[in-house]
Design a protein around this motif. Sequence first.
Motif, PDB file in Angstrom:
ATOM      1  N   ARG A 240       0.831  -1.214   0.000  1.00 41.40           N
ATOM      2  CA  ARG A 240       0.000   0.000   0.000  1.00 41.40           C
ATOM      3  C   ARG A 240       0.862   1.260   0.000  1.00 41.40           C
ATOM      4  N   ASP A 241       1.981   1.229   0.730  1.00 35.97           N
ATOM      5  CA  ASP A 241       2.861   2.402   0.767  1.00 35.97           C
ATOM      6  C   ASP A 241       3.460   2.701  -0.607  1.00 35.97           C
ATOM      7  N   ALA A 242       3.608   1.649  -1.431  1.00 33.42           N
ATOM      8  CA  ALA A 242       4.164   1.841  -2.772  1.00 33.42           C
ATOM      9  C   ALA A 242       3.099   2.250  -3.786  1.00 33.42           C
ATOM     10  N   GLY A 243       1.834   2.227  -3.371  1.00 26.11           N
ATOM     11  CA  GLY A 243       0.772   2.649  -4.277  1.00 26.11           C
ATOM     12  C   GLY A 243      -0.080   1.532  -4.839  1.00 26.11           C
ATOM     13  N   VAL A 244       0.185   0.290  -4.432  1.00 27.98           N
ATOM     14  CA  VAL A 244      -0.645  -0.837  -4.875  1.00 27.98           C
ATOM     15  C   VAL A 244      -1.977  -0.770  -4.140  1.00 27.98           C
ATOM     16  N   GLN A 245      -3.068  -0.940  -4.876  1.00 30.41           N
ATOM     17  CA  GLN A 245      -4.402  -0.942  -4.273  1.00 30.41           C
ATOM     18  C   GLN A 245      -4.756  -2.388  -3.952  1.00 30.41           C
ATOM     19  N   LEU A 246      -4.608  -2.716  -2.668  1.00 33.61           N
ATOM     20  CA  LEU A 246      -4.752  -4.084  -2.211  1.00 33.61           C
ATOM     21  C   LEU A 246      -6.209  -4.391  -1.895  1.00 33.61           C
ATOM     22  N   LEU A 247      -6.706  -5.487  -2.463  1.00 27.87           N
ATOM     23  CA  LEU A 247      -8.094  -5.901  -2.266  1.00 27.87           C
ATOM     24  C   LEU A 247      -8.131  -7.216  -1.497  1.00 27.87           C
ATOM     25  N   ASN A 248      -8.353  -7.123  -0.200  1.00 23.39           N
ATOM     26  CA  ASN A 248      -8.454  -8.302   0.655  1.00 23.39           C
ATOM     27  C   ASN A 248      -9.915  -8.561   0.983  1.00 23.39           C
ATOM     28  N   ASP A 249     -10.531  -9.473   0.217  1.00 20.03           N
ATOM     29  CA  ASP A 249     -11.970  -9.707   0.336  1.00 20.03           C
ATOM     30  C   ASP A 249     -12.724  -8.383   0.209  1.00 20.03           C
ATOM     31  N   GLU A 250     -12.356  -7.635  -0.822  1.00 22.90           N
ATOM     32  CA  GLU A 250     -12.944  -6.322  -1.052  1.00 22.90           C
ATOM     33  C   GLU A 250     -13.261  -6.139  -2.531  1.00 22.90           C
ATOM     34  N   ALA A 251     -14.109  -5.169  -2.809  1.00 32.36           N
ATOM     35  CA  ALA A 251     -14.450  -4.808  -4.186  1.00 32.36           C
ATOM     36  C   ALA A 251     -14.348  -3.301  -4.341  1.00 32.36           C
ATOM     37  N   VAL A 252     -13.909  -2.874  -5.523  1.00 38.04           N
ATOM     38  CA  VAL A 252     -13.795  -1.454  -5.809  1.00 38.04           C
ATOM     39  C   VAL A 252     -14.299  -1.210  -7.219  1.00 38.04           C
ATOM     40  N   CYS A 253     -14.889  -0.042  -7.418  1.00 38.03           N
ATOM     41  CA  CYS A 253     -15.433   0.314  -8.725  1.00 38.03           C
ATOM     42  C   CYS A 253     -14.529   1.352  -9.382  1.00 38.03           C
ATOM     43  N   ILE A 254     -14.131   1.108 -10.626  1.00 36.63           N
ATOM     44  CA  ILE A 254     -13.331   2.072 -11.374  1.00 36.63           C
ATOM     45  C   ILE A 254     -14.133   2.568 -12.571  1.00 36.63           C
ATOM     46  N   GLU A 255     -13.701   3.678 -13.144  1.00 34.83           N
ATOM     47  CA  GLU A 255     -14.350   4.234 -14.327  1.00 34.83           C
ATOM     48  C   GLU A 255     -13.448   4.069 -15.541  1.00 34.83           C
ATOM     49  N   HIS A 256     -14.038   3.576 -16.619  1.00 39.49           N
ATOM     50  CA  HIS A 256     -13.292   3.406 -17.864  1.00 39.49           C
ATOM     51  C   HIS A 256     -14.149   3.933 -19.006  1.00 39.49           C
ATOM     52  N   ALA A 257     -13.738   5.038 -19.599  1.00 34.90           N
ATOM     53  CA  ALA A 257     -14.477   5.672 -20.700  1.00 34.90           C
ATOM     54  C   ALA A 257     -15.933   5.912 -20.308  1.00 34.90           C
ATOM     55  N   GLY A 258     -16.126   6.412 -19.072  1.00 39.33           N
ATOM     56  CA  GLY A 258     -17.462   6.689 -18.580  1.00 39.33           C
ATOM     57  C   GLY A 258     -18.249   5.465 -18.168  1.00 39.33           C
ATOM     58  N   GLN A 259     -17.600   4.308 -18.131  1.00 39.42           N
ATOM     59  CA  GLN A 259     -18.248   3.035 -17.799  1.00 39.42           C
ATOM     60  C   GLN A 259     -17.715   2.523 -16.462  1.00 39.42           C
ATOM     61  N   SER A 260     -18.616   2.106 -15.600  1.00 38.53           N
ATOM     62  CA  SER A 260     -18.211   1.557 -14.307  1.00 38.53           C
ATOM     63  C   SER A 260     -17.840   0.084 -14.451  1.00 38.53           C
ATOM     64  N   ILE A 261     -16.753  -0.294 -13.800  1.00 39.93           N
ATOM     65  CA  ILE A 261     -16.274  -1.683 -13.815  1.00 39.93           C
ATOM     66  C   ILE A 261     -15.901  -2.070 -12.389  1.00 39.93           C
ATOM     67  N   TRP A 262     -16.336  -3.254 -11.965  1.00 38.03           N
ATOM     68  CA  TRP A 262     -16.037  -3.722 -10.622  1.00 38.03           C
ATOM     69  C   TRP A 262     -14.812  -4.624 -10.633  1.00 38.03           C
ATOM     70  N   ILE A 263     -13.933  -4.392  -9.663  1.00 36.88           N
ATOM     71  CA  ILE A 263     -12.776  -5.260  -9.455  1.00 36.88           C
ATOM     72  C   ILE A 263     -12.899  -5.858  -8.054  1.00 36.88           C
ATOM     73  N   VAL A 264     -12.880  -7.177  -7.999  1.00 33.47           N
ATOM     74  CA  VAL A 264     -13.063  -7.891  -6.729  1.00 33.47           C
ATOM     75  C   VAL A 264     -11.790  -8.696  -6.443  1.00 33.47           C
ATOM     76  N   GLY A 265     -11.314  -8.611  -5.208  1.00 34.73           N
ATOM     77  CA  GLY A 265     -10.121  -9.364  -4.818  1.00 34.73           C
ATOM     78  C   GLY A 265     -10.389 -10.246  -3.619  1.00 34.73           C
ATOM     79  N   ARG A 266      -9.970 -11.505  -3.698  1.00 38.97           N
ATOM     80  CA  ARG A 266     -10.167 -12.453  -2.594  1.00 38.97           C
ATOM     81  C   ARG A 266      -8.846 -12.778  -1.916  1.00 38.97           C
ATOM     82  N   PHE A 267      -8.920 -13.030  -0.623  1.00 39.01           N
ATOM     83  CA  PHE A 267      -7.791 -13.633   0.074  1.00 39.01           C
ATOM     84  C   PHE A 267      -7.543 -15.025  -0.506  1.00 39.01           C
ATOM     85  N   ASP A 268      -6.315 -15.493  -0.427  1.00 36.34           N
ATOM     86  CA  ASP A 268      -6.030 -16.896  -0.735  1.00 36.34           C
ATOM     87  C   ASP A 268      -6.708 -17.772   0.315  1.00 36.34           C
TER      88      ASP A 268
END
Length: 377
Positions: A240-268
Amino acid sequence: MRYAFFITIFLLLQLFSAGTALSLQWWLAPWFSVMPISIAWIGVFTVTNGLLLLSVKRVFANSYRWISGWMLVMHFMLLTAFFTSLLYGGYWLAMSWVDMPLNESSVMDVVLRMLALAIFAGLFVYALYSAYVPVTRKLSINIDKPLAKPLRIAVASDLHIGRLFGSGAIDRLSRMMTNSEADILLMPGDIMDDNTEAFSDYDMQKNLAELCGSVPYGVYATLGNHDLYGHEQPISHALRDAGVQLLNDEAVCIEHAGQSIWIVGRFDNHKRQRVATTELLADIDTALPVLLLDHRPSDIVEHSQLPIDLQVSGHTHNGQVFPANSIVNAINRLGYGYEAIGKGHFVVSSGYGFWGIPFRLGSRSEIWLITVSGQND
Protein backbone atom coordinates in the motif's frame (compact mmCIF):
# COMPACT_ATOMS: atom_id res chain seq x y z
CA MET A 1 -1.63 -36.90 5.77
CA ARG A 2 1.36 -34.76 6.66
CA TYR A 3 3.51 -37.81 7.44
CA ALA A 4 2.43 -39.47 4.19
CA PHE A 5 3.57 -36.37 2.30
CA PHE A 6 7.01 -36.38 3.93
CA ILE A 7 7.44 -40.12 3.40
CA THR A 8 6.54 -39.70 -0.29
CA ILE A 9 9.07 -36.86 -0.67
CA PHE A 10 11.74 -38.91 1.11
CA LEU A 11 11.19 -41.93 -1.12
CA LEU A 12 11.21 -39.80 -4.27
CA LEU A 13 14.50 -38.22 -3.22
CA GLN A 14 16.04 -41.67 -2.72
CA LEU A 15 14.80 -42.73 -6.15
CA PHE A 16 16.22 -39.57 -7.72
CA SER A 17 19.51 -40.22 -5.90
CA ALA A 18 19.76 -43.76 -7.25
CA GLY A 19 19.20 -42.55 -10.80
CA THR A 20 21.71 -39.72 -10.34
CA ALA A 21 24.33 -42.08 -8.92
CA LEU A 22 23.93 -44.42 -11.90
CA SER A 23 24.22 -41.49 -14.33
CA LEU A 24 27.27 -40.11 -12.55
CA GLN A 25 28.87 -43.53 -12.42
CA TRP A 26 28.47 -43.93 -16.20
CA TRP A 27 29.72 -40.41 -16.94
CA LEU A 28 32.89 -40.77 -14.85
CA ALA A 29 33.73 -44.32 -15.99
CA PRO A 30 36.29 -43.51 -18.76
CA TRP A 31 38.33 -41.22 -16.52
CA PHE A 32 37.94 -42.89 -13.13
CA SER A 33 37.86 -46.55 -13.98
CA VAL A 34 39.95 -47.35 -10.91
CA MET A 35 37.59 -45.47 -8.59
CA PRO A 36 35.32 -47.74 -6.57
CA ILE A 37 31.73 -47.68 -7.80
CA SER A 38 30.54 -46.95 -4.27
CA ILE A 39 32.11 -43.46 -4.32
CA ALA A 40 29.43 -42.00 -6.63
CA TRP A 41 26.64 -43.66 -4.67
CA ILE A 42 27.92 -42.61 -1.26
CA GLY A 43 28.53 -39.05 -2.46
CA VAL A 44 25.09 -38.56 -4.02
CA PHE A 45 23.13 -40.09 -1.11
CA THR A 46 25.19 -38.14 1.44
CA VAL A 47 24.45 -34.82 -0.29
CA THR A 48 20.74 -35.65 -0.74
CA ASN A 49 20.02 -36.71 2.82
CA GLY A 50 22.35 -34.14 4.36
CA LEU A 51 20.54 -31.31 2.58
CA LEU A 52 17.18 -32.88 3.42
CA LEU A 53 18.09 -32.96 7.10
CA LEU A 54 19.29 -29.35 7.04
CA SER A 55 16.06 -28.30 5.31
CA VAL A 56 13.80 -30.17 7.76
CA LYS A 57 15.72 -28.82 10.76
CA ARG A 58 15.81 -25.32 9.20
CA VAL A 59 19.44 -24.95 10.25
CA PHE A 60 19.82 -21.77 8.19
CA ALA A 61 17.55 -19.32 6.37
CA ASN A 62 16.09 -20.49 3.06
CA SER A 63 17.59 -23.97 3.49
CA TYR A 64 14.77 -25.27 1.33
CA ARG A 65 16.45 -23.57 -1.65
CA TRP A 66 19.47 -25.85 -1.28
CA ILE A 67 17.47 -29.07 -1.33
CA SER A 68 15.35 -27.66 -4.17
CA GLY A 69 18.50 -26.78 -6.11
CA TRP A 70 19.99 -30.23 -5.55
CA MET A 71 16.74 -31.86 -6.67
CA LEU A 72 16.93 -29.80 -9.86
CA VAL A 73 20.52 -30.94 -10.46
CA MET A 74 19.47 -34.58 -10.03
CA HIS A 75 16.43 -34.06 -12.25
CA PHE A 76 18.56 -32.56 -15.01
CA MET A 77 21.03 -35.46 -14.68
CA LEU A 78 18.20 -37.94 -15.22
CA LEU A 79 16.87 -35.95 -18.19
CA THR A 80 20.40 -35.81 -19.60
CA ALA A 81 20.73 -39.59 -19.31
CA PHE A 82 17.37 -40.03 -21.03
CA PHE A 83 18.19 -37.72 -23.95
CA THR A 84 21.68 -39.19 -24.36
CA SER A 85 20.19 -42.69 -24.46
CA LEU A 86 17.74 -41.60 -27.13
CA LEU A 87 20.51 -40.10 -29.25
CA TYR A 88 22.71 -43.16 -28.84
CA GLY A 89 19.76 -45.39 -29.68
CA GLY A 90 19.16 -43.33 -32.81
CA TYR A 91 22.84 -43.71 -33.75
CA TRP A 92 22.63 -47.47 -33.18
CA LEU A 93 19.52 -47.77 -35.38
CA ALA A 94 21.06 -45.65 -38.13
CA MET A 95 24.19 -47.81 -38.21
CA SER A 96 22.03 -50.96 -38.27
CA TRP A 97 20.00 -49.70 -41.24
CA VAL A 98 23.06 -48.89 -43.34
CA ASP A 99 24.73 -52.15 -42.25
CA MET A 100 27.75 -50.44 -40.73
CA PRO A 101 29.55 -51.68 -37.62
CA LEU A 102 28.98 -49.73 -34.40
CA ASN A 103 31.88 -47.66 -33.20
CA GLU A 104 32.50 -48.95 -29.67
CA SER A 105 35.86 -47.21 -29.29
CA SER A 106 36.98 -45.03 -26.42
CA VAL A 107 36.46 -42.06 -28.76
CA MET A 108 32.75 -42.82 -28.90
CA ASP A 109 32.70 -43.04 -25.10
CA VAL A 110 34.20 -39.57 -24.84
CA VAL A 111 31.87 -38.16 -27.52
CA LEU A 112 28.80 -39.48 -25.72
CA ARG A 113 29.94 -38.03 -22.43
CA MET A 114 30.76 -34.65 -23.92
CA LEU A 115 27.33 -34.70 -25.52
CA ALA A 116 25.80 -35.47 -22.13
CA LEU A 117 27.70 -32.55 -20.59
CA ALA A 118 26.41 -30.23 -23.33
CA ILE A 119 22.82 -31.39 -22.77
CA PHE A 120 23.16 -30.93 -19.00
CA ALA A 121 24.56 -27.40 -19.38
CA GLY A 122 21.96 -26.58 -22.02
CA LEU A 123 19.12 -27.55 -19.70
CA PHE A 124 20.44 -25.17 -17.04
CA VAL A 125 20.91 -22.27 -19.44
CA TYR A 126 17.47 -22.74 -20.98
CA ALA A 127 15.77 -23.10 -17.57
CA LEU A 128 17.48 -19.97 -16.27
CA TYR A 129 16.47 -18.05 -19.41
CA SER A 130 12.85 -19.21 -19.08
CA ALA A 131 12.76 -17.93 -15.49
CA TYR A 132 14.26 -14.50 -16.06
CA VAL A 133 13.11 -13.54 -19.56
CA PRO A 134 9.30 -13.22 -19.54
CA VAL A 135 6.98 -13.33 -22.53
CA THR A 136 3.68 -11.53 -23.12
CA ARG A 137 0.64 -13.73 -23.78
CA LYS A 138 -2.03 -11.81 -25.67
CA LEU A 139 -5.73 -12.60 -25.43
CA SER A 140 -8.92 -10.91 -26.63
CA ILE A 141 -12.28 -11.75 -25.07
CA ASN A 142 -15.85 -10.51 -25.44
CA ILE A 143 -18.21 -10.24 -22.49
CA ASP A 144 -21.98 -10.06 -22.57
CA LYS A 145 -22.17 -6.74 -20.72
CA PRO A 146 -21.99 -3.07 -21.73
CA LEU A 147 -18.48 -1.75 -22.26
CA ALA A 148 -18.13 1.44 -24.28
CA LYS A 149 -14.45 0.96 -25.08
CA PRO A 150 -12.13 -2.07 -24.91
CA LEU A 151 -10.21 -2.39 -21.64
CA ARG A 152 -6.57 -3.54 -21.81
CA ILE A 153 -5.76 -5.58 -18.71
CA ALA A 154 -2.24 -6.73 -17.84
CA VAL A 155 -1.85 -9.65 -15.43
CA ALA A 156 1.33 -10.42 -13.49
CA SER A 157 0.89 -13.08 -10.84
CA ASP A 158 3.37 -14.73 -8.49
CA LEU A 159 6.17 -12.16 -8.55
CA HIS A 160 7.76 -13.65 -5.41
CA ILE A 161 9.77 -10.47 -4.91
CA GLY A 162 12.91 -11.32 -2.95
CA ARG A 163 16.67 -11.57 -3.21
CA LEU A 164 16.61 -13.56 -6.45
CA PHE A 165 13.86 -11.53 -8.12
CA GLY A 166 13.91 -7.89 -7.19
CA SER A 167 14.24 -4.32 -8.42
CA GLY A 168 15.42 -5.27 -11.91
CA ALA A 169 12.37 -7.46 -12.43
CA ILE A 170 10.04 -4.73 -11.16
CA ASP A 171 11.64 -2.17 -13.52
CA ARG A 172 11.30 -4.59 -16.43
CA LEU A 173 7.62 -5.01 -15.60
CA SER A 174 7.24 -1.21 -15.68
CA ARG A 175 8.72 -1.13 -19.17
CA MET A 176 6.43 -3.95 -20.27
CA MET A 177 3.43 -2.00 -18.99
CA THR A 178 4.49 1.08 -20.94
CA ASN A 179 5.17 -0.88 -24.13
CA SER A 180 1.89 -2.81 -23.91
CA GLU A 181 -0.16 0.35 -23.27
CA ALA A 182 -2.16 -1.51 -20.62
CA ASP A 183 -4.92 0.40 -18.84
CA ILE A 184 -4.62 -1.53 -15.59
CA LEU A 185 -2.37 -4.14 -13.94
CA LEU A 186 -3.80 -6.98 -11.87
CA MET A 187 -1.54 -9.00 -9.56
CA PRO A 188 -3.42 -12.02 -8.15
CA GLY A 189 -1.25 -13.04 -5.23
CA ASP A 190 2.21 -14.11 -4.06
CA ILE A 191 3.61 -10.64 -4.55
CA MET A 192 6.39 -11.17 -1.99
CA ASP A 193 8.54 -14.22 -1.36
CA ASP A 194 7.25 -14.90 2.18
CA ASN A 195 8.42 -11.61 3.76
CA THR A 196 9.61 -8.05 3.07
CA GLU A 197 13.26 -8.42 4.13
CA ALA A 198 14.79 -8.16 0.66
CA PHE A 199 12.16 -5.63 -0.40
CA SER A 200 13.30 -3.33 2.42
CA ASP A 201 17.03 -4.13 2.27
CA TYR A 202 17.23 -3.20 -1.42
CA ASP A 203 14.78 -0.27 -1.19
CA MET A 204 12.42 -1.74 -3.79
CA GLN A 205 9.54 0.47 -2.70
CA LYS A 206 10.61 3.19 -5.13
CA ASN A 207 10.73 0.65 -7.98
CA LEU A 208 7.26 -0.61 -7.13
CA ALA A 209 5.97 2.95 -6.83
CA GLU A 210 7.28 3.71 -10.33
CA LEU A 211 5.50 0.59 -11.60
CA CYS A 212 2.23 1.79 -10.06
CA GLY A 213 2.72 5.19 -11.66
CA SER A 214 3.30 3.67 -15.10
CA VAL A 215 -0.22 2.22 -15.38
CA PRO A 216 -3.11 4.66 -16.09
CA TYR A 217 -5.68 3.03 -13.77
CA GLY A 218 -3.09 1.77 -11.30
CA VAL A 219 -2.15 -1.63 -9.88
CA TYR A 220 -4.63 -3.85 -8.06
CA ALA A 221 -3.54 -6.89 -6.09
CA THR A 222 -4.70 -9.54 -3.70
CA LEU A 223 -2.65 -11.68 -1.31
CA GLY A 224 -1.53 -15.23 -2.07
CA ASN A 225 -0.45 -18.00 0.27
CA HIS A 226 3.19 -16.82 0.37
CA ASP A 227 1.99 -13.37 1.43
CA LEU A 228 0.18 -14.92 4.39
CA TYR A 229 2.91 -17.03 6.00
CA GLY A 230 3.22 -14.88 9.11
CA HIS A 231 4.03 -11.58 7.40
CA GLU A 232 0.63 -10.45 6.15
CA GLN A 233 0.71 -7.05 7.85
CA PRO A 234 4.24 -5.97 6.81
CA ILE A 235 3.57 -7.14 3.24
CA SER A 236 0.23 -5.33 3.11
CA HIS A 237 1.77 -2.10 4.43
CA ALA A 238 4.70 -2.31 1.98
CA LEU A 239 2.39 -2.79 -0.99
CA ARG A 240 0.00 0.00 0.00
CA ASP A 241 2.86 2.40 0.77
CA ALA A 242 4.16 1.84 -2.77
CA GLY A 243 0.77 2.65 -4.28
CA VAL A 244 -0.64 -0.84 -4.87
CA GLN A 245 -4.40 -0.94 -4.27
CA LEU A 246 -4.75 -4.08 -2.21
CA LEU A 247 -8.09 -5.90 -2.27
CA ASN A 248 -8.45 -8.30 0.66
CA ASP A 249 -11.97 -9.71 0.34
CA GLU A 250 -12.94 -6.32 -1.05
CA ALA A 251 -14.45 -4.81 -4.19
CA VAL A 252 -13.79 -1.45 -5.81
CA CYS A 253 -15.43 0.31 -8.73
CA ILE A 254 -13.33 2.07 -11.37
CA GLU A 255 -14.35 4.23 -14.33
CA HIS A 256 -13.29 3.41 -17.86
CA ALA A 257 -14.48 5.67 -20.70
CA GLY A 258 -17.46 6.69 -18.58
CA GLN A 259 -18.25 3.03 -17.80
CA SER A 260 -18.21 1.56 -14.31
CA ILE A 261 -16.27 -1.68 -13.82
CA TRP A 262 -16.04 -3.72 -10.62
CA ILE A 263 -12.78 -5.26 -9.46
CA VAL A 264 -13.06 -7.89 -6.73
CA GLY A 265 -10.12 -9.36 -4.82
CA ARG A 266 -10.17 -12.45 -2.59
CA PHE A 267 -7.79 -13.63 0.07
CA ASP A 268 -6.03 -16.90 -0.74
CA ASN A 269 -7.72 -19.88 0.91
CA HIS A 270 -4.77 -20.09 3.31
CA LYS A 271 -6.78 -17.38 5.10
CA ARG A 272 -9.47 -19.48 6.76
CA GLN A 273 -11.66 -16.48 7.55
CA ARG A 274 -11.93 -15.32 3.96
CA VAL A 275 -15.31 -14.22 2.65
CA ALA A 276 -17.22 -16.36 0.16
CA THR A 277 -17.31 -15.06 -3.39
CA THR A 278 -21.10 -14.98 -3.35
CA GLU A 279 -20.99 -12.58 -0.38
CA LEU A 280 -18.57 -10.27 -2.17
CA LEU A 281 -20.77 -10.23 -5.28
CA ALA A 282 -23.89 -9.54 -3.21
CA ASP A 283 -22.59 -6.05 -2.43
CA ILE A 284 -21.94 -4.96 -6.03
CA ASP A 285 -23.93 -4.39 -9.23
CA THR A 286 -23.19 -7.52 -11.25
CA ALA A 287 -25.01 -6.07 -14.28
CA LEU A 288 -21.74 -4.20 -14.78
CA PRO A 289 -18.47 -5.88 -15.85
CA VAL A 290 -16.90 -7.84 -12.97
CA LEU A 291 -13.20 -8.72 -12.76
CA LEU A 292 -12.06 -11.16 -10.05
CA LEU A 293 -8.58 -11.69 -8.62
CA ASP A 294 -8.36 -15.10 -6.92
CA HIS A 295 -4.87 -16.44 -6.29
CA ARG A 296 -5.67 -20.12 -6.66
CA PRO A 297 -7.74 -21.52 -9.52
CA SER A 298 -9.39 -24.04 -7.21
CA ASP A 299 -12.86 -22.45 -7.30
CA ILE A 300 -13.16 -21.98 -11.05
CA VAL A 301 -16.03 -24.46 -11.48
CA GLU A 302 -18.13 -22.69 -8.82
CA HIS A 303 -17.21 -19.25 -10.17
CA SER A 304 -18.20 -20.25 -13.69
CA GLN A 305 -21.82 -20.21 -12.53
CA LEU A 306 -21.57 -16.72 -11.02
CA PRO A 307 -21.83 -13.33 -12.81
CA ILE A 308 -18.04 -12.99 -13.08
CA ASP A 309 -16.79 -11.89 -16.49
CA LEU A 310 -13.08 -12.47 -16.05
CA GLN A 311 -11.15 -14.26 -13.32
CA VAL A 312 -7.36 -14.07 -13.17
CA SER A 313 -5.35 -16.48 -11.05
CA GLY A 314 -1.85 -17.84 -10.60
CA HIS A 315 -0.36 -20.10 -7.92
CA THR A 316 0.29 -23.15 -10.11
CA HIS A 317 3.38 -21.77 -11.91
CA ASN A 318 2.37 -24.22 -14.64
CA GLY A 319 4.36 -26.73 -12.65
CA GLN A 320 7.50 -24.54 -13.03
CA VAL A 321 9.70 -27.56 -13.83
CA PHE A 322 8.67 -30.43 -16.12
CA PRO A 323 6.99 -32.89 -15.53
CA ALA A 324 5.13 -31.11 -12.71
CA ASN A 325 3.00 -29.51 -15.46
CA SER A 326 1.02 -32.73 -15.80
CA ILE A 327 0.35 -32.86 -12.05
CA VAL A 328 -0.89 -29.25 -12.04
CA ASN A 329 -3.29 -29.94 -14.90
CA ALA A 330 -4.47 -33.20 -13.36
CA ILE A 331 -5.55 -31.65 -10.06
CA ASN A 332 -7.09 -28.43 -11.43
CA ARG A 333 -10.04 -27.80 -13.76
CA LEU A 334 -7.77 -25.25 -15.40
CA GLY A 335 -4.16 -25.56 -14.27
CA TYR A 336 -2.74 -23.12 -16.78
CA GLY A 337 -3.84 -20.95 -19.69
CA TYR A 338 -7.20 -19.61 -20.81
CA GLU A 339 -10.65 -21.13 -21.08
CA ALA A 340 -14.21 -19.82 -21.32
CA ILE A 341 -16.23 -21.83 -18.82
CA GLY A 342 -19.90 -21.33 -18.06
CA LYS A 343 -20.67 -17.64 -17.69
CA GLY A 344 -17.11 -16.36 -17.53
CA HIS A 345 -13.58 -16.24 -18.89
CA PHE A 346 -10.73 -17.68 -16.84
CA VAL A 347 -6.97 -17.10 -17.07
CA VAL A 348 -4.41 -18.96 -14.96
CA SER A 349 -0.90 -17.56 -15.35
CA SER A 350 2.36 -19.42 -14.82
CA GLY A 351 3.58 -16.29 -13.04
CA TYR A 352 5.93 -13.41 -13.70
CA GLY A 353 8.46 -14.63 -11.12
CA PHE A 354 9.29 -18.07 -9.74
CA TRP A 355 9.33 -19.97 -6.47
CA GLY A 356 12.42 -21.20 -4.67
CA ILE A 357 15.06 -21.43 -7.36
CA PRO A 358 15.36 -19.36 -10.56
CA PHE A 359 14.71 -22.13 -13.05
CA ARG A 360 11.79 -23.05 -15.30
CA LEU A 361 11.52 -26.01 -17.65
CA GLY A 362 8.32 -26.64 -19.55
CA SER A 363 6.96 -23.31 -18.29
CA ARG A 364 7.87 -19.67 -18.84
CA SER A 365 7.80 -16.47 -16.83
CA GLU A 366 5.09 -14.31 -18.37
CA ILE A 367 2.52 -11.57 -18.20
CA TRP A 368 -0.89 -11.69 -19.86
CA LEU A 369 -2.31 -8.81 -21.86
CA ILE A 370 -6.06 -9.27 -22.08
CA THR A 371 -8.22 -6.99 -24.23
CA VAL A 372 -11.79 -7.06 -22.95
CA SER A 373 -14.56 -5.91 -25.29
CA GLY A 374 -18.25 -5.55 -24.47
CA GLN A 375 -21.65 -5.12 -26.12
CA ASN A 376 -21.26 -1.47 -27.09
CA ASP A 377 -17.94 -1.80 -28.97
